[in-house]
Scaffold this motif. Sequence first.
Motif, PDB file in Angstrom:
ATOM      1  N   PRO A 146      36.749 -34.724  57.071  1.00 50.32           N
ATOM      2  CA  PRO A 146      37.869 -34.148  57.829  1.00 50.32           C
ATOM      3  C   PRO A 146      38.671 -33.207  56.918  1.00 50.32           C
ATOM      4  O   PRO A 146      38.492 -33.217  55.698  1.00 50.32           O
ATOM      5  CB  PRO A 146      38.700 -35.380  58.210  1.00 50.32           C
ATOM      6  CG  PRO A 146      38.405 -36.372  57.137  1.00 50.32           C
ATOM      7  CD  PRO A 146      36.963 -36.138  56.762  1.00 50.32           C
ATOM      8  N   ASN A 147      39.575 -32.438  57.504  1.00 48.89           N
ATOM      9  CA  ASN A 147      40.465 -31.594  56.695  1.00 48.89           C
ATOM     10  C   ASN A 147      41.238 -32.441  55.707  1.00 48.89           C
ATOM     11  O   ASN A 147      41.488 -32.029  54.581  1.00 48.89           O
ATOM     12  CB  ASN A 147      41.428 -30.804  57.574  1.00 48.89           C
ATOM     13  CG  ASN A 147      40.722 -29.702  58.330  1.00 48.89           C
ATOM     14  OD1 ASN A 147      39.691 -29.199  57.899  1.00 48.89           O
ATOM     15  ND2 ASN A 147      41.255 -29.338  59.478  1.00 48.89           N
ATOM     16  N   ALA A 148      41.630 -33.635  56.145  1.00 49.62           N
ATOM     17  CA  ALA A 148      42.320 -34.598  55.277  1.00 49.62           C
ATOM     18  C   ALA A 148      42.191 -35.979  55.893  1.00 49.62           C
ATOM     19  O   ALA A 148      42.168 -36.122  57.119  1.00 49.62           O
ATOM     20  CB  ALA A 148      43.790 -34.230  55.121  1.00 49.62           C
ATOM     21  N   PHE A 149      42.096 -36.990  55.032  1.00 48.83           N
ATOM     22  CA  PHE A 149      42.159 -38.376  55.481  1.00 48.83           C
ATOM     23  C   PHE A 149      43.632 -38.725  55.634  1.00 48.83           C
ATOM     24  O   PHE A 149      44.496 -38.141  54.971  1.00 48.83           O
ATOM     25  CB  PHE A 149      41.490 -39.300  54.464  1.00 48.83           C
ATOM     26  CG  PHE A 149      39.990 -39.243  54.510  1.00 48.83           C
ATOM     27  CD1 PHE A 149      39.269 -40.162  55.245  1.00 48.83           C
ATOM     28  CD2 PHE A 149      39.294 -38.256  53.819  1.00 48.83           C
ATOM     29  CE1 PHE A 149      37.883 -40.107  55.298  1.00 48.83           C
ATOM     30  CE2 PHE A 149      37.917 -38.188  53.862  1.00 48.83           C
ATOM     31  CZ  PHE A 149      37.209 -39.118  54.600  1.00 48.83           C
ATOM     32  N   ARG A 191      36.327 -38.836  46.151  1.00 46.47           N
ATOM     33  CA  ARG A 191      37.617 -38.603  45.491  1.00 46.47           C
ATOM     34  C   ARG A 191      38.532 -37.804  46.419  1.00 46.47           C
ATOM     35  O   ARG A 191      38.148 -36.789  46.981  1.00 46.47           O
ATOM     36  CB  ARG A 191      37.431 -37.854  44.181  1.00 46.47           C
ATOM     37  CG  ARG A 191      38.753 -37.599  43.459  1.00 46.47           C
ATOM     38  CD  ARG A 191      38.550 -37.180  42.032  1.00 46.47           C
ATOM     39  NE  ARG A 191      38.000 -38.305  41.279  1.00 46.47           N
ATOM     40  CZ  ARG A 191      37.453 -38.184  40.065  1.00 46.47           C
ATOM     41  NH1 ARG A 191      37.365 -37.013  39.479  1.00 46.47           N
ATOM     42  NH2 ARG A 191      36.980 -39.259  39.449  1.00 46.47           N
ATOM     43  N   LEU A 192      39.780 -38.316  46.560  1.00 45.22           N
ATOM     44  CA  LEU A 192      40.808 -37.654  47.360  1.00 45.22           C
ATOM     45  C   LEU A 192      42.006 -37.314  46.484  1.00 45.22           C
ATOM     46  O   LEU A 192      42.286 -38.001  45.505  1.00 45.22           O
ATOM     47  CB  LEU A 192      41.321 -38.580  48.474  1.00 45.22           C
ATOM     48  CG  LEU A 192      40.364 -39.168  49.480  1.00 45.22           C
ATOM     49  CD1 LEU A 192      41.154 -39.986  50.510  1.00 45.22           C
ATOM     50  CD2 LEU A 192      39.541 -38.113  50.159  1.00 45.22           C
ATOM     51  N   TYR A 193      42.735 -36.283  46.893  1.00 44.41           N
ATOM     52  CA  TYR A 193      44.047 -36.008  46.314  1.00 44.41           C
ATOM     53  C   TYR A 193      45.017 -36.951  47.016  1.00 44.41           C
ATOM     54  O   TYR A 193      45.174 -36.901  48.246  1.00 44.41           O
ATOM     55  CB  TYR A 193      44.446 -34.553  46.538  1.00 44.41           C
ATOM     56  CG  TYR A 193      43.544 -33.586  45.801  1.00 44.41           C
ATOM     57  CD1 TYR A 193      43.684 -33.404  44.425  1.00 44.41           C
ATOM     58  CD2 TYR A 193      42.548 -32.888  46.468  1.00 44.41           C
ATOM     59  CE1 TYR A 193      42.844 -32.522  43.737  1.00 44.41           C
ATOM     60  CE2 TYR A 193      41.713 -32.013  45.789  1.00 44.41           C
ATOM     61  CZ  TYR A 193      41.866 -31.845  44.425  1.00 44.41           C
ATOM     62  OH  TYR A 193      41.036 -30.978  43.742  1.00 44.41           O
ATOM     63  N   CYS A 194      45.659 -37.833  46.259  1.00 45.00           N
ATOM     64  CA  CYS A 194      46.473 -38.900  46.848  1.00 45.00           C
ATOM     65  C   CYS A 194      47.666 -38.386  47.644  1.00 45.00           C
ATOM     66  O   CYS A 194      48.052 -38.981  48.641  1.00 45.00           O
ATOM     67  CB  CYS A 194      46.948 -39.851  45.755  1.00 45.00           C
ATOM     68  SG  CYS A 194      45.581 -40.689  44.936  1.00 45.00           S
ATOM     69  N   GLU A 195      48.246 -37.284  47.236  1.00 50.86           N
ATOM     70  CA  GLU A 195      49.437 -36.763  47.894  1.00 50.86           C
ATOM     71  C   GLU A 195      49.145 -36.141  49.259  1.00 50.86           C
ATOM     72  O   GLU A 195      49.990 -36.152  50.152  1.00 50.86           O
ATOM     73  CB  GLU A 195      50.098 -35.719  46.996  1.00 50.86           C
ATOM     74  CG  GLU A 195      51.400 -35.179  47.526  1.00 50.86           C
ATOM     75  CD  GLU A 195      52.085 -34.234  46.559  1.00 50.86           C
ATOM     76  OE1 GLU A 195      53.236 -33.878  46.845  1.00 50.86           O
ATOM     77  OE2 GLU A 195      51.492 -33.841  45.546  1.00 50.86           O
ATOM     78  N   THR A 196      47.913 -35.638  49.438  1.00 52.23           N
ATOM     79  CA  THR A 196      47.596 -34.927  50.684  1.00 52.23           C
ATOM     80  C   THR A 196      46.487 -35.565  51.516  1.00 52.23           C
ATOM     81  O   THR A 196      46.353 -35.253  52.695  1.00 52.23           O
ATOM     82  CB  THR A 196      47.151 -33.490  50.371  1.00 52.23           C
ATOM     83  OG1 THR A 196      45.937 -33.527  49.600  1.00 52.23           O
ATOM     84  CG2 THR A 196      48.228 -32.722  49.625  1.00 52.23           C
ATOM     85  N   GLY A 197      45.660 -36.405  50.903  1.00 49.74           N
ATOM     86  CA  GLY A 197      44.510 -36.982  51.597  1.00 49.74           C
ATOM     87  C   GLY A 197      43.332 -36.027  51.686  1.00 49.74           C
ATOM     88  O   GLY A 197      42.318 -36.336  52.302  1.00 49.74           O
ATOM     89  N   LYS A 198      43.444 -34.860  51.066  1.00 49.99           N
ATOM     90  CA  LYS A 198      42.343 -33.883  51.088  1.00 49.99           C
ATOM     91  C   LYS A 198      41.248 -34.323  50.119  1.00 49.99           C
ATOM     92  O   LYS A 198      41.493 -34.943  49.094  1.00 49.99           O
ATOM     93  CB  LYS A 198      42.848 -32.499  50.719  1.00 49.99           C
ATOM     94  CG  LYS A 198      43.756 -31.906  51.788  1.00 49.99           C
ATOM     95  CD  LYS A 198      44.078 -30.463  51.510  1.00 49.99           C
ATOM     96  CE  LYS A 198      44.966 -29.886  52.579  1.00 49.99           C
ATOM     97  NZ  LYS A 198      44.309 -29.661  53.842  1.00 49.99           N
TER      98      LYS A 198
END
Length: 107
Positions: free
Chosen positions: A36-39, A93-100
Motif C-alpha cells: 500500500p502507499n502506507a501501512f 522495513r517501514l518508516y515508523c513515522e509515516t508507515g511508508k
Amino acid sequence: MERILLMAGLAFVMLSCGTGVSAVMGDIIRQAENTPNAFIPEEGVVLETNSCKSPMVDPRDGTEIRFVRSEGGVGDYEVPGGKYGVGSKELLRLYCETGKVAGVVRK
C-alpha cells in the motif's frame, strides 16, 4: 604526538557515528512488491517519530504485519506467507513515522 592521537580519535568517532541504520538491522536488499502507499496502525493508535507501532495494517485488505525490531526511525516487520514479496528469512522495513515502506531486509 598528542595532537595526532587526538585527531585520530576524533576521526574515528566521526566515522563511527553515521546517520544510517546499524549493521544489526542490515541494509535493504530489494524493493517490496504490491504494497500500500502506507501501512496504518490499529484504530485509535497514532504514528509518532520516536516509536514503531504493532501491528500495522494494510488498509486495502486488512493484512496485519508484526513488529520485530527498530532503530533510527525505521522498523522491521514480519509479514504473513510471502506477502509483498518478502521471503521466510526476510522482513519488511517501514518508516515508523509515516508507515511508508522502505524495502525488504534480511532477518
